[in-house]
Design an enzyme around this catalytic site. Structure first.
Site, mmCIF file in Angstrom:
data_model
loop_
_atom_site.group_PDB
_atom_site.id
_atom_site.type_symbol
_atom_site.label_atom_id
_atom_site.label_comp_id
_atom_site.label_asym_id
_atom_site.label_seq_id
_atom_site.Cartn_x
_atom_site.Cartn_y
_atom_site.Cartn_z
ATOM 1 N N PRO A 6 42.095 60.015 27.736
ATOM 2 C CA PRO A 6 42.492 60.787 28.923
ATOM 3 C C PRO A 6 42.228 60.022 30.222
ATOM 4 C CG PRO A 6 41.197 62.130 27.420
ATOM 5 C CD PRO A 6 41.102 60.713 26.938
ATOM 6 N N GLU A 7 43.280 59.855 31.018
ATOM 7 C CA GLU A 7 43.165 59.236 32.331
ATOM 8 C C GLU A 7 43.444 60.333 33.367
ATOM 9 O OE1 GLU A 7 45.403 55.519 32.500
ATOM 10 O OE2 GLU A 7 45.234 55.276 30.342
ATOM 11 N N LYS A 35 38.062 60.530 36.123
ATOM 12 C CA LYS A 35 38.353 61.032 34.775
ATOM 13 C C LYS A 35 37.355 62.108 34.360
ATOM 14 C CE LYS A 35 39.763 56.350 33.553
ATOM 15 N NZ LYS A 35 39.405 55.211 32.684
ATOM 16 N N ARG A 68 40.809 43.764 27.094
ATOM 17 C CA ARG A 68 41.614 44.948 26.815
ATOM 18 C C ARG A 68 43.007 44.545 26.345
ATOM 19 N NH1 ARG A 68 39.385 49.328 29.644
ATOM 20 N NH2 ARG A 68 40.660 50.585 28.235
#
Ligand SMILES: [Zn+2]
Length: 285
Positions: A2-3, A59, A262
């Protein structure tokens, strides 16, 4: 994970569906969930309080209680809050159950187990949120903030945008889409960006996050809203996890490479590492 748009979606659901409900009792099923205070105090301070509202900061999902405390969730990779009924009772990966008045329950489940929560008083909440960078969808966020804040840094632009102390709410899905729209390679050094590139980056941040909110979040794997529905923004992604597929803007192919640890998805033709423009790009636009 979730962002900003996904947490915003859950926050809106909580406001519409749960605000005004009383928490009759709380049951912690996974003690690793509660970082602060002790599990015993956490349960005690939640009993009998009313959910006054909900808000989001970066967030963080913040459930406001009439006791003055705030229940703060970091949903991390796969945290889901589900309202039963109408959702059917989930059977696995449960971390917390809030028993609400009216025979309803709010379940927190997380297959990945990384979700964490804190119950904070007003002072503790302010301290917890104080280091976070500005909210990119708010009016006060102007195009020249980022060049002033990080424009002299020699670090790569992607990890800088993921740093919550620089700007709030951007994670690994939206950042790849943002950099694609701004035609910036994720390894570009911040101090090499032109004024035009900073403006394009600003526009891309605002438009991608706003679209994510409008589409009620991105469900690549685990995200669900309070009623267990997936978001719709995954249908609008151009590069995230599209490696091996054609770039929507040229004849090239989207690639996936690690940048600063990432997994990163981009078009090496549209997003040149040396900052040059792709031949023919202007004619296409
Ligand atoms: Zn391309």
């Amino acid at each position: 994970m979730p962002e900003l748009p996904e947490v915003e979606t859950i926050k809106e659901d909580l406001r519409g569906l749960v605000a005004g409900s009383k928490i009759e009792r709380a049951e912690v099923l996974d003690p690793s969930l509660v970082e602060q205070p002790s599990t015993e105090e956490f349960v005690g301070r939640l009993e009998g309080v009313v959910i006054a509202g909900a808000r989001r900061r970066a967030k963080h999902l913040i459930v406001e209680l009439d006791s003055g405390d705030s229940l703060v969730f970091q949903l991390k990779i796969g945290g889901q809050l589900l309202l039963v009924p109408p959702v059917e009772e989930p059977g696995t990966a449960l971390m917390l159950v809030l028993y609400l008045d009216g025979e309803r329950r709010l379940f927190l489940r997380d297959e990945t187990g990384f979700t964490r929560t804190r119950l904070l008083d007003a002072g503790e909440l302010e301290e917890r949120l104080s280091a976070l960078g500005p909210e990119p969808l708010e009016d006060g966020f102007e195009w020249d903030y980022l060049p002033r804040k990080i424009g002299s840094r020699k670090a790569q632009i992607k990890p800088l945008l993921l740093d919550q102390k620089v700007v709030s709410g951007i994670g690994n899905i939206y950042v790849d889409e943002i950099l694609y729209d701004a035609r910036l390679h994720p390894r570009r050094k911040a101090n090499t960006l032109s004024e035009g590139e900073w403006k394009a980056l600003y526009d891309a941040i605002r438009s991608n996050l706003a679209a994510g909110v409008e589409h009620r979040g991105t469900t690549v794997r685990l995200f669900r809203d309070l009623l267990d529905r997936p978001g719709e923004h995954q249908n609008y992604l151009r590069v995230f996890e599209k490696h091996g597929q054609p770039c929507p803007g040229c004849e090239g192919e989207v690639v996936r490479e690690k940048v600063s640890g990432r997994p990163s998805h981009f078009c090496p033709e549209c997003q040149r590492e040396d900052g040059s423009e792709r031949v023919g790009q202007l004619e296409l636009e």
